[in-house]
Motif scaffolding. Structure first.
Motif, PDB file in Angstrom:
ATOM      1  N   MET A 131       0.850  -1.173   0.000  1.00  0.00           N
ATOM      2  CA  MET A 131       0.000   0.000   0.000  1.00  0.00           C
ATOM      3  C   MET A 131       0.899   1.240   0.000  1.00  0.00           C
ATOM      4  SD  MET A 131      -2.751   1.284   2.854  1.00  0.00           S
ATOM      5  CE  MET A 131      -3.886  -0.017   2.485  1.00  0.00           C
ATOM      6  N   PRO A 132       0.632   2.187  -0.870  1.00  0.00           N
ATOM      7  CA  PRO A 132       1.452   3.404  -0.897  1.00  0.00           C
ATOM      8  C   PRO A 132       1.179   4.272   0.330  1.00  0.00           C
ATOM      9  CG  PRO A 132      -0.372   3.601  -2.417  1.00  0.00           C
ATOM     10  CD  PRO A 132      -0.405   2.191  -1.883  1.00  0.00           C
ATOM     11  N   LEU A 133       2.171   5.012   0.717  1.00  0.00           N
ATOM     12  CA  LEU A 133       2.005   5.952   1.819  1.00  0.00           C
ATOM     13  C   LEU A 133       1.242   7.163   1.318  1.00  0.00           C
ATOM     14  CD1 LEU A 133       2.700   6.988   4.691  1.00  0.00           C
ATOM     15  CD2 LEU A 133       4.714   8.027   3.660  1.00  0.00           C
ATOM     16  N   MET A 134       0.183   7.526   2.037  1.00  0.00           N
ATOM     17  CA  MET A 134      -0.581   8.720   1.705  1.00  0.00           C
ATOM     18  C   MET A 134      -0.575   9.632   2.923  1.00  0.00           C
ATOM     19  SD  MET A 134      -3.703   7.184  -0.531  1.00  0.00           S
ATOM     20  CE  MET A 134      -4.005   5.746   0.476  1.00  0.00           C
ATOM     21  N   LEU A 135       0.060  10.768   2.788  1.00  0.00           N
ATOM     22  CA  LEU A 135       0.122  11.709   3.896  1.00  0.00           C
ATOM     23  C   LEU A 135      -1.243  12.347   4.100  1.00  0.00           C
ATOM     24  CD1 LEU A 135       3.488  13.487   3.077  1.00  0.00           C
ATOM     25  CD2 LEU A 135       3.085  11.722   4.799  1.00  0.00           C
ATOM     26  N   PRO A 136      -1.643  12.552   5.361  1.00  0.00           N
ATOM     27  CA  PRO A 136      -2.920  13.226   5.611  1.00  0.00           C
ATOM     28  C   PRO A 136      -2.841  14.685   5.152  1.00  0.00           C
ATOM     29  CG  PRO A 136      -1.758  12.801   7.675  1.00  0.00           C
ATOM     30  CD  PRO A 136      -0.963  12.171   6.578  1.00  0.00           C
ATOM     31  N   TYR A 137      -3.637  15.039   4.185  1.00  0.00           N
ATOM     32  CA  TYR A 137      -3.556  16.379   3.578  1.00  0.00           C
ATOM     33  C   TYR A 137      -3.922  17.497   4.536  1.00  0.00           C
ATOM     34  CZ  TYR A 137      -8.596  15.804   3.038  1.00  0.00           C
ATOM     35  OH  TYR A 137      -9.922  15.582   3.273  1.00  0.00           O
ATOM     36  N   ASP A 138      -4.604  17.178   5.642  1.00  0.00           N
ATOM     37  CA  ASP A 138      -5.011  18.225   6.582  1.00  0.00           C
ATOM     38  C   ASP A 138      -3.982  18.454   7.693  1.00  0.00           C
ATOM     39  OD1 ASP A 138      -5.456  15.754   7.694  1.00  0.00           O
ATOM     40  OD2 ASP A 138      -7.364  16.281   8.618  1.00  0.00           O
ATOM     41  N   ASP A 139      -2.850  17.746   7.664  1.00  0.00           N
ATOM     42  CA  ASP A 139      -1.793  17.921   8.666  1.00  0.00           C
ATOM     43  C   ASP A 139      -0.578  18.562   7.994  1.00  0.00           C
ATOM     44  OD1 ASP A 139       0.098  17.763  10.672  1.00  0.00           O
ATOM     45  OD2 ASP A 139      -0.419  15.706  11.244  1.00  0.00           O
ATOM     46  N   GLN A 140      -0.648  19.876   7.841  1.00  0.00           N
ATOM     47  CA  GLN A 140       0.403  20.606   7.139  1.00  0.00           C
ATOM     48  C   GLN A 140       1.756  20.498   7.833  1.00  0.00           C
ATOM     49  OE1 GLN A 140       0.310  22.194   4.062  1.00  0.00           O
ATOM     50  NE2 GLN A 140      -1.535  20.953   3.992  1.00  0.00           N
ATOM     51  N   GLN A 141       1.772  20.452   9.160  1.00  0.00           N
ATOM     52  CA  GLN A 141       3.040  20.341   9.882  1.00  0.00           C
ATOM     53  C   GLN A 141       3.728  19.022   9.552  1.00  0.00           C
ATOM     54  OE1 GLN A 141       2.769  20.555  14.146  1.00  0.00           O
ATOM     55  NE2 GLN A 141       4.972  20.434  14.413  1.00  0.00           N
ATOM     56  N   LEU A 142       2.966  17.936   9.491  1.00  0.00           N
ATOM     57  CA  LEU A 142       3.531  16.639   9.147  1.00  0.00           C
ATOM     58  C   LEU A 142       4.079  16.641   7.719  1.00  0.00           C
ATOM     59  CD1 LEU A 142       3.954  13.651   9.984  1.00  0.00           C
ATOM     60  CD2 LEU A 142       1.786  13.197   8.837  1.00  0.00           C
ATOM     61  N   ILE A 143       3.372  17.247   6.815  1.00  0.00           N
ATOM     62  CA  ILE A 143       3.828  17.316   5.420  1.00  0.00           C
ATOM     63  C   ILE A 143       5.124  18.110   5.316  1.00  0.00           C
ATOM     64  CG2 ILE A 143       3.258  18.219   3.126  1.00  0.00           C
ATOM     65  CD1 ILE A 143       0.310  17.481   3.789  1.00  0.00           C
ATOM     66  N   VAL A 144       5.203  19.213   6.029  1.00  0.00           N
ATOM     67  CA  VAL A 144       6.422  20.030   6.020  1.00  0.00           C
ATOM     68  C   VAL A 144       7.596  19.221   6.556  1.00  0.00           C
ATOM     69  CG1 VAL A 144       7.537  22.036   7.072  1.00  0.00           C
ATOM     70  CG2 VAL A 144       5.247  22.250   6.095  1.00  0.00           C
ATOM     71  N   LEU A 145       7.389  18.485   7.645  1.00  0.00           N
ATOM     72  CA  LEU A 145       8.466  17.663   8.204  1.00  0.00           C
ATOM     73  C   LEU A 145       8.870  16.556   7.243  1.00  0.00           C
ATOM     74  CD1 LEU A 145       7.355  17.286  11.924  1.00  0.00           C
ATOM     75  CD2 LEU A 145       9.188  18.718  11.003  1.00  0.00           C
ATOM     76  N   TRP A 146       7.889  15.915   6.614  1.00  0.00           N
ATOM     77  CA  TRP A 146       8.164  14.823   5.670  1.00  0.00           C
ATOM     78  C   TRP A 146       9.020  15.302   4.500  1.00  0.00           C
ATOM     79  CZ3 TRP A 146       7.506   9.675   5.741  1.00  0.00           C
ATOM     80  CH2 TRP A 146       7.621   8.989   4.537  1.00  0.00           C
ATOM     81  N   LEU A 147       8.766  16.501   4.048  1.00  0.00           N
ATOM     82  CA  LEU A 147       9.485  17.041   2.896  1.00  0.00           C
ATOM     83  C   LEU A 147      10.803  17.719   3.259  1.00  0.00           C
ATOM     84  CD1 LEU A 147       6.444  18.523   0.943  1.00  0.00           C
ATOM     85  CD2 LEU A 147       7.665  16.382   0.492  1.00  0.00           C
ATOM     86  N   ASP A 148      11.053  17.919   4.545  1.00  0.00           N
ATOM     87  CA  ASP A 148      12.268  18.601   4.991  1.00  0.00           C
ATOM     88  C   ASP A 148      13.459  17.641   4.944  1.00  0.00           C
ATOM     89  OD1 ASP A 148      14.308  19.937   6.264  1.00  0.00           O
ATOM     90  OD2 ASP A 148      13.133  20.455   8.041  1.00  0.00           O
ATOM     91  N   PRO A 149      14.423  17.847   4.051  1.00  0.00           N
ATOM     92  CA  PRO A 149      15.565  16.937   3.951  1.00  0.00           C
ATOM     93  C   PRO A 149      16.487  16.984   5.171  1.00  0.00           C
ATOM     94  CG  PRO A 149      15.898  18.822   2.526  1.00  0.00           C
ATOM     95  CD  PRO A 149      14.497  18.939   3.092  1.00  0.00           C
ATOM     96  N   ASP A 150      16.365  18.024   5.993  1.00  0.00           N
ATOM     97  CA  ASP A 150      17.211  18.142   7.181  1.00  0.00           C
ATOM     98  C   ASP A 150      16.584  17.525   8.429  1.00  0.00           C
ATOM     99  OD1 ASP A 150      19.220  19.521   5.780  1.00  0.00           O
ATOM    100  OD2 ASP A 150      18.072  21.388   5.979  1.00  0.00           O
ATOM    101  N   PHE A 151      15.313  17.147   8.353  1.00  0.00           N
ATOM    102  CA  PHE A 151      14.635  16.542   9.504  1.00  0.00           C
ATOM    103  C   PHE A 151      15.045  15.084   9.613  1.00  0.00           C
ATOM    104  CE2 PHE A 151      10.949  14.583  11.650  1.00  0.00           C
ATOM    105  CZ  PHE A 151      10.923  15.353  12.789  1.00  0.00           C
ATOM    106  N   LYS A 152      15.645  14.707  10.726  1.00  0.00           N
ATOM    107  CA  LYS A 152      16.205  13.355  10.881  1.00  0.00           C
ATOM    108  C   LYS A 152      15.516  12.521  11.954  1.00  0.00           C
ATOM    109  CE  LYS A 152      19.455  14.432   7.939  1.00  0.00           C
ATOM    110  NZ  LYS A 152      19.150  14.281   6.559  1.00  0.00           N
ATOM    111  N   GLN A 153      14.476  13.039  12.596  1.00  0.00           N
ATOM    112  CA  GLN A 153      13.797  12.314  13.681  1.00  0.00           C
ATOM    113  C   GLN A 153      12.685  11.435  13.097  1.00  0.00           C
ATOM    114  OE1 GLN A 153      12.559  15.517  16.178  1.00  0.00           O
ATOM    115  NE2 GLN A 153      14.591  15.833  17.020  1.00  0.00           N
ATOM    116  N   VAL A 154      13.087  10.323  12.516  1.00  0.00           N
ATOM    117  CA  VAL A 154      12.140   9.469  11.796  1.00  0.00           C
ATOM    118  C   VAL A 154      11.091   8.834  12.698  1.00  0.00           C
ATOM    119  CG1 VAL A 154      13.696   9.013   9.887  1.00  0.00           C
ATOM    120  CG2 VAL A 154      13.727   7.512  11.878  1.00  0.00           C
TER     121      VAL A 154
END
Length: 62
Positions: free
Chosen positions: A1-24
């Protein structure tokens, strides 16, 4: 199943796309394969042609 980010959680999307965020560990909950919303799906012949090969159906949310 592909990962689908919740579109209503902008903070999570920003973190997911941040290449410097390392707290997986922050993503553990979304990496569990769960169907959060119902989806209408249609079987197709080839992705390039998108020719339906069967009837559409609904995959219900978990």
């Amino acid at each position: 199943m592909p990962l689908m980010l919740p579109y209503d959680d902008q903070q999570l999307i920003v973190l997911w796309l941040d290449p410097d965020f390392k707290q997986v560990d922050a993503f553990q909950e979304i990496l569990i394969p769960v169907q959060h919303v119902a989806q209408k799906v249609t079987p197709i012949d080839r992705p390039s042609k998108r020719l339906a090969t069967g009837d559409s159906f609904i995959i219900e949310a978990d």
